[in-house]
Design an enzyme around this catalytic site. Structure first.
Site, PDB file in Angstrom:
ATOM      1  N   LYS A 280       0.828  -1.200   0.000  1.00 58.23           N
ATOM      2  CA  LYS A 280       0.000   0.000   0.000  1.00 58.23           C
ATOM      3  C   LYS A 280       0.866   1.255   0.000  1.00 58.23           C
ATOM      4  CE  LYS A 280      -1.542   2.115   3.563  1.00 58.23           C
ATOM      5  NZ  LYS A 280      -2.194   2.536   4.817  1.00 58.23           N
TER       6      LYS A 280
ATOM      7  N   ASP B 283      -6.282   0.973   1.042  1.00 57.32           N
ATOM      8  CA  ASP B 283      -6.356   1.285   2.474  1.00 57.32           C
ATOM      9  C   ASP B 283      -7.726   0.846   3.003  1.00 57.32           C
ATOM     10  OD1 ASP B 283      -8.121   3.148   1.493  1.00 57.32           O
ATOM     11  OD2 ASP B 283      -7.238   4.852   2.538  1.00 57.32           O
TER      12      ASP B 283
END
Length: 380
Positions: A248, A266
């Site tokens: 991420k 997320d």
């Protein structure tokens, strides 16, 4: 009632017989004929009178006998039940009226959740229909958030990778309020790599989990100095080797600091793509692969911004503002949140609610669109 009529006919017949038989007796008594001839004539007259009487009696007796079976068998005598039967539909007549009213109630309730009828997902949705719906949602969000950008303040790849690591388990706003002091004191990877951990912890305390985060940012700074000459690498396989950097964080850096497409999965992204039924996966890597397959690679970075912005401003985790959502007709989860438009408006956040955003130094496009910069840490 037929029995009463039959007995009345029988009584009239017997009375009539007696009255008829009595009349000859009076006539016979007043003729003045001889006793013998009167006696002989009387019996014959009586017999003659009795015969009609007997015939009438027999007819009367036959008539009830004939009428009684007719009363038992004839459907005409059972008219009252027939009336009940004929009145039954009249009693049931209200039933059709109820059936007419019910659809009216049903149609009145349809507008309460228009999206659910428009975007019935899922199990019957073809792959082609899913791709079209997903891309249409992204186009709609692009019109709503034309100024979407990463909500972390940064000036270079090093500041972005550090800020992204610090954003775990806190808001971007809190990170943006904290990093100015950090980067003022440690502007380069070399400076942060040589920093006193206790001093760094004190600066990072407002972000939460400050000890673990201090260890990560100092560790990745050392790795940058030792392995990459103090420069942030521009490849995914190199970024994920840095302490505290996962896929991420790597995609945030690649997409926003190097212009290389990447999907940022997320918590907001995960929540929304499952609500929209783009995928049922729960693992971030599998979500990234499933969603990435729905879009051209060139859309990945902006797609991430659009989805994350929408999750922070409208499609919240606990109570989404469904009544103020611009993509409600495309959302299979419409109705999970507040559907009343006026109440939903009160749930909006940041610039959608006329409030400051998360960046202290947002891009000019955001300010031009009516957005407001966030206040620094400790202000107001």
């Amino acid at each position: 009632m037929s029995a009463e009529r039959d007995s009345a006919v029988g009584e009239q017949g017997s009375d009539g017989g007696r009255k008829t038989a009595g009349a000859p007796r009076t006539a016979a008594a007043g003729t003045g004929a001889s006793a013998a001839s009167a006696k002989k004539a009387a019996p014959s007259k009586k017999a003659a009178a009795r015969k009609p009487a007997a015939a009438k009696k027999a007819a009367a007796e036959k008539t009830p006998g004939a009428t009684k079976p007719a009363a038992k068998k004839a459907p005409a005598k059972k008219a009252p039940p027939a009336k009940k039967a004929s009145s039954a539909p009249l009693k049931k007549a209200p039933a059709p009226r109820k059936q007419v009213v019910a659809p009216k109630k049903a149609t009145a309730s349809v507008p309460a959740a228009p999206a659910k009828t428009v975007a019935a997902h899922p199990q019957g949705e073809s792959r082609t229909a899913l791709v079209r719906r997903a891309r249409r949602i992204n186009r709609e969000l692009a019109e709503v958030y034309p100024y979407a950008h990463p909500e972390l303040d940064f000036e270079n790849p090093f500041q972005l990778v550090v800020a992204t690591v610090l954003s775990a388990q806190t808001t971007d706003l809190r990170v943006n309020q904290t990093t100015p002091a950090l980067f003022a004191k440690y502007p380069t990877p070399e400076d942060l790599a040589a920093a006193n951990p206790e001093e760094v912890e004190e600066i990072l305390r407002p972000t939460g989990f400050f000890r673990a985060k201090t260890k990560s940012v100092i560790g990745l700074s050392k790795a940058l100095v030792e392995q990459f000459g103090g420069e942030v690498p521009g490849r995914l396989e190199d970024l994920v080797k840095l302490p505290g950097v996962g896929r991420k964080t790597a995609f945030v850096v690649l997409g926003n600091a190097f212009g290389r497409p990447g999907i940022t999965v997320d918590t907001h992204f995960q929540r929304l793509v499952r609500r929209w039924k783009w995928t049922d996966e729960t693992d971030p890597d599998k979500i990234e692969a499933a969603v990435g397959a729905l879009f051209p690679k060139s859309d990945w970075t902006d797609l991430s911004h659009h989805v994350i912005w929408h999750g922070r401003r409208i499609c919240h985790a606990r109570k989404p503002a469904c009544g103020a959502c611009p993509i409600a007709p495309l959302c299979p989860a419409y109705g999970e949140g507040e559907t009343d438009p006026e109440k939903a408006k009160k749930l909006l956040k940041y610039e959608k609610a006329g409030q400051p955003g998360q960046r202290l130094r947002p891009p000019q496009a955001y300010l031009d669109a009516g957005g407001r910069a966030a206040p620094p840490l400790g202000a107001g």
